[in-house]
Structure formats: C-alpha cells, structure tokens
Design a protein around this motif. Sequence first.
Motif, PDB file in Angstrom:
ATOM      1  N   TYR A   2      45.233  47.132  24.197  1.00 54.47           N
ATOM      2  CA  TYR A   2      44.560  46.516  25.326  1.00 54.47           C
ATOM      3  C   TYR A   2      43.092  46.273  25.010  1.00 54.47           C
ATOM      4  CZ  TYR A   2      48.599  47.952  28.127  1.00 54.47           C
ATOM      5  OH  TYR A   2      49.855  48.117  28.640  1.00 54.47           O
ATOM      6  N   TYR A  44      39.189  32.855  34.838  1.00 59.50           N
ATOM      7  CA  TYR A  44      39.673  34.091  35.457  1.00 59.50           C
ATOM      8  C   TYR A  44      39.559  34.093  36.981  1.00 59.50           C
ATOM      9  CZ  TYR A  44      40.140  36.021  30.811  1.00 59.50           C
ATOM     10  OH  TYR A  44      40.533  36.246  29.520  1.00 59.50           O
ATOM     11  N   ILE A  53      38.380  43.479  33.848  1.00 62.19           N
ATOM     12  CA  ILE A  53      39.767  43.052  33.651  1.00 62.19           C
ATOM     13  C   ILE A  53      40.332  43.712  32.398  1.00 62.19           C
ATOM     14  CG2 ILE A  53      41.309  41.092  33.263  1.00 62.19           C
ATOM     15  CD1 ILE A  53      39.241  39.317  34.654  1.00 62.19           C
ATOM     16  N   LEU A  55      43.197  43.442  29.654  1.00 60.86           N
ATOM     17  CA  LEU A  55      44.098  42.452  29.077  1.00 60.86           C
ATOM     18  C   LEU A  55      44.981  43.095  28.021  1.00 60.86           C
ATOM     19  CD1 LEU A  55      41.491  39.606  28.427  1.00 60.86           C
ATOM     20  CD2 LEU A  55      43.073  39.765  30.347  1.00 60.86           C
ATOM     21  N   ASN A  60      47.115  38.535  28.372  1.00 54.56           N
ATOM     22  CA  ASN A  60      47.629  38.553  29.741  1.00 54.56           C
ATOM     23  C   ASN A  60      46.919  39.631  30.555  1.00 54.56           C
ATOM     24  OD1 ASN A  60      49.696  36.572  29.208  1.00 54.56           O
ATOM     25  ND2 ASN A  60      50.769  38.188  28.101  1.00 54.56           N
ATOM     26  N   GLU A  61      46.581  39.293  31.777  1.00 56.77           N
ATOM     27  CA  GLU A  61      45.901  40.255  32.647  1.00 56.77           C
ATOM     28  C   GLU A  61      46.870  41.351  33.091  1.00 56.77           C
ATOM     29  OE1 GLU A  61      43.702  40.278  36.952  1.00 56.77           O
ATOM     30  OE2 GLU A  61      43.322  38.563  35.642  1.00 56.77           O
ATOM     31  N   GLN A  63      45.403  44.402  34.705  1.00 56.13           N
ATOM     32  CA  GLN A  63      44.792  45.013  35.882  1.00 56.13           C
ATOM     33  C   GLN A  63      43.402  44.430  36.075  1.00 56.13           C
ATOM     34  OE1 GLN A  63      44.887  49.261  35.617  1.00 56.13           O
ATOM     35  NE2 GLN A  63      43.852  49.576  37.546  1.00 56.13           N
ATOM     36  N   ARG A  64      42.938  44.403  37.347  1.00 55.80           N
ATOM     37  CA  ARG A  64      41.623  43.859  37.681  1.00 55.80           C
ATOM     38  C   ARG A  64      40.953  44.766  38.697  1.00 55.80           C
ATOM     39  NH1 ARG A  64      39.893  37.815  39.071  1.00 55.80           N
ATOM     40  NH2 ARG A  64      41.153  37.517  37.216  1.00 55.80           N
TER      41      ARG A  64
END
Length: 81
Positions: A2, A44, A53, A55, A60-61, A63-64
Amino acid sequence: MYRLLKLYQPSCRPCQMVSQFLESHNVEHEAINVLENPDVAVKYGIMSTPVTILLDDEGNEIQRSIGFKPDEIQKMISKLQ
C-alpha cells in the motif's frame, strides 16, 4: 503493498496537523499540494483538505480520511506495515 497520499494546502491548519501526525509516526507518504496540482485534486474528487488516501499497489483507493482524524489515519498506517 500500500501507499499513502496526503492531499493538502500549505496554509491549512488541519493539513499541518496531519503532516505532524504522519511525521511523528515516521510514515512514508506522498504529499500533494492541491493548489499546485489541481488535476490531482480533480482526479480524486477533493472538495476540501486535508484528505489522506490509502492506495493499493495498482492505485485503487482502499480507504479515505477527510480532515484531521487521528484514529482513521492510524488505521491506514497499520495497513502499511
């Protein structure tokens, strides 16, 4: 693997708090000034800052977190390790 993005504005106090939090936890992250990089802000869907964020390795996202929310940011940090 990540990676963590921090989208911020230099004069934003909550943005500075997120920066201090990440630095105090020795977290490797990519800091993006949305004023200098408006295309990234659009990509975004950033409406306000700070935004942190998480990724995945494909971009790909996962969590935010919007604003300075240490508990949410800590959960993202735990996924980096």
